[in-house]
Design a protein around this motif. Sequence first.
Motif, PDB file in Angstrom:
ATOM      1  N   LEU A  52       0.824  -1.214   0.000  1.00 30.13           N
ATOM      2  CA  LEU A  52       0.000   0.000   0.000  1.00 30.13           C
ATOM      3  C   LEU A  52       0.859   1.265   0.000  1.00 30.13           C
ATOM      4  O   LEU A  52       0.521   2.248  -0.668  1.00 30.13           O
ATOM      5  CB  LEU A  52      -0.946  -0.005   1.205  1.00 30.13           C
ATOM      6  N   MET A  55       2.190   1.697  -3.479  1.00 26.75           N
ATOM      7  CA  MET A  55       1.135   2.240  -4.346  1.00 26.75           C
ATOM      8  C   MET A  55       0.951   3.736  -4.080  1.00 26.75           C
ATOM      9  O   MET A  55       0.693   4.501  -5.008  1.00 26.75           O
ATOM     10  CB  MET A  55      -0.183   1.488  -4.127  1.00 26.75           C
ATOM     11  N   GLY A  56       1.093   4.153  -2.819  1.00 30.20           N
ATOM     12  CA  GLY A  56       0.989   5.573  -2.497  1.00 30.20           C
ATOM     13  C   GLY A  56       2.101   6.377  -3.147  1.00 30.20           C
ATOM     14  O   GLY A  56       1.879   7.507  -3.611  1.00 30.20           O
ATOM     15  N   TRP A  63      -3.876   6.024  -2.085  1.00 29.81           N
ATOM     16  CA  TRP A  63      -3.340   4.824  -1.462  1.00 29.81           C
ATOM     17  C   TRP A  63      -2.764   5.102  -0.077  1.00 29.81           C
ATOM     18  O   TRP A  63      -2.688   4.198   0.753  1.00 29.81           O
ATOM     19  CB  TRP A  63      -2.296   4.189  -2.366  1.00 29.81           C
ATOM     20  N   ARG A  66      -5.405   4.496   2.423  1.00 29.24           N
ATOM     21  CA  ARG A  66      -5.585   3.056   2.630  1.00 29.24           C
ATOM     22  C   ARG A  66      -4.461   2.497   3.505  1.00 29.24           C
ATOM     23  O   ARG A  66      -4.700   1.631   4.348  1.00 29.24           O
ATOM     24  CB  ARG A  66      -5.631   2.335   1.291  1.00 29.24           C
ATOM     25  N   HIS A  67      -3.254   2.993   3.274  1.00 32.06           N
ATOM     26  CA  HIS A  67      -2.108   2.569   4.088  1.00 32.06           C
ATOM     27  C   HIS A  67      -2.340   2.934   5.553  1.00 32.06           C
ATOM     28  O   HIS A  67      -2.110   2.123   6.456  1.00 32.06           O
ATOM     29  CB  HIS A  67      -0.837   3.245   3.554  1.00 32.06           C
TER      30      HIS A  67
END
Length: 167
Positions: A52, A55-56, A63, A66-67
């Motif tokens: 994650l 992806m960020g 992302w 989400r992390h």
Amino acid sequence: MSTDLTEGPPRDAREAPAGARRPLRRWDAPAARAVRVGAWLFLAAIGIQVFLAGMGVFSGPLWWARHRAFVHAFEWTAPLLLILAFSRALPRRARVLALLLNVLLFAQYATVGSLPVLLHSRAVSALHPVGALLLFWTALSLAKVPATPGPGERRPTRRDPRSAPGA
């Protein structure tokens, strides 16, 4: 009234010599298994966290949310592992590793929270990925800690297939 000094120590002292392990409780073996399973789950969660974060960095700021949110899905496992590590079926090393896992998780929050602001240093924030590596290593070490045998029990051994009857 004569006192016989050759009788030896009291009966309860003879049954439990100094340094002897206490007998295992009924929940010790399942607790030891739960520590190993929980440590493997914690490892998987760290892998997802790293994904994650990647992806960020490479896909966009959505992302990062989400992390940040995902950590709350597994952060409770570290204190649970610490409690379970105090089962008598696990060696002292498991307790130390479970405690270290909790300290490192706290340090993860400190490296992205107010500590970098208080110290006016971005270098503290740069320790966050290093902390993830340390968490991974600690959880892996905890997952691999073998349960110690109880009193009177033997550690299972692997059989050599060449020594099997008929081989």
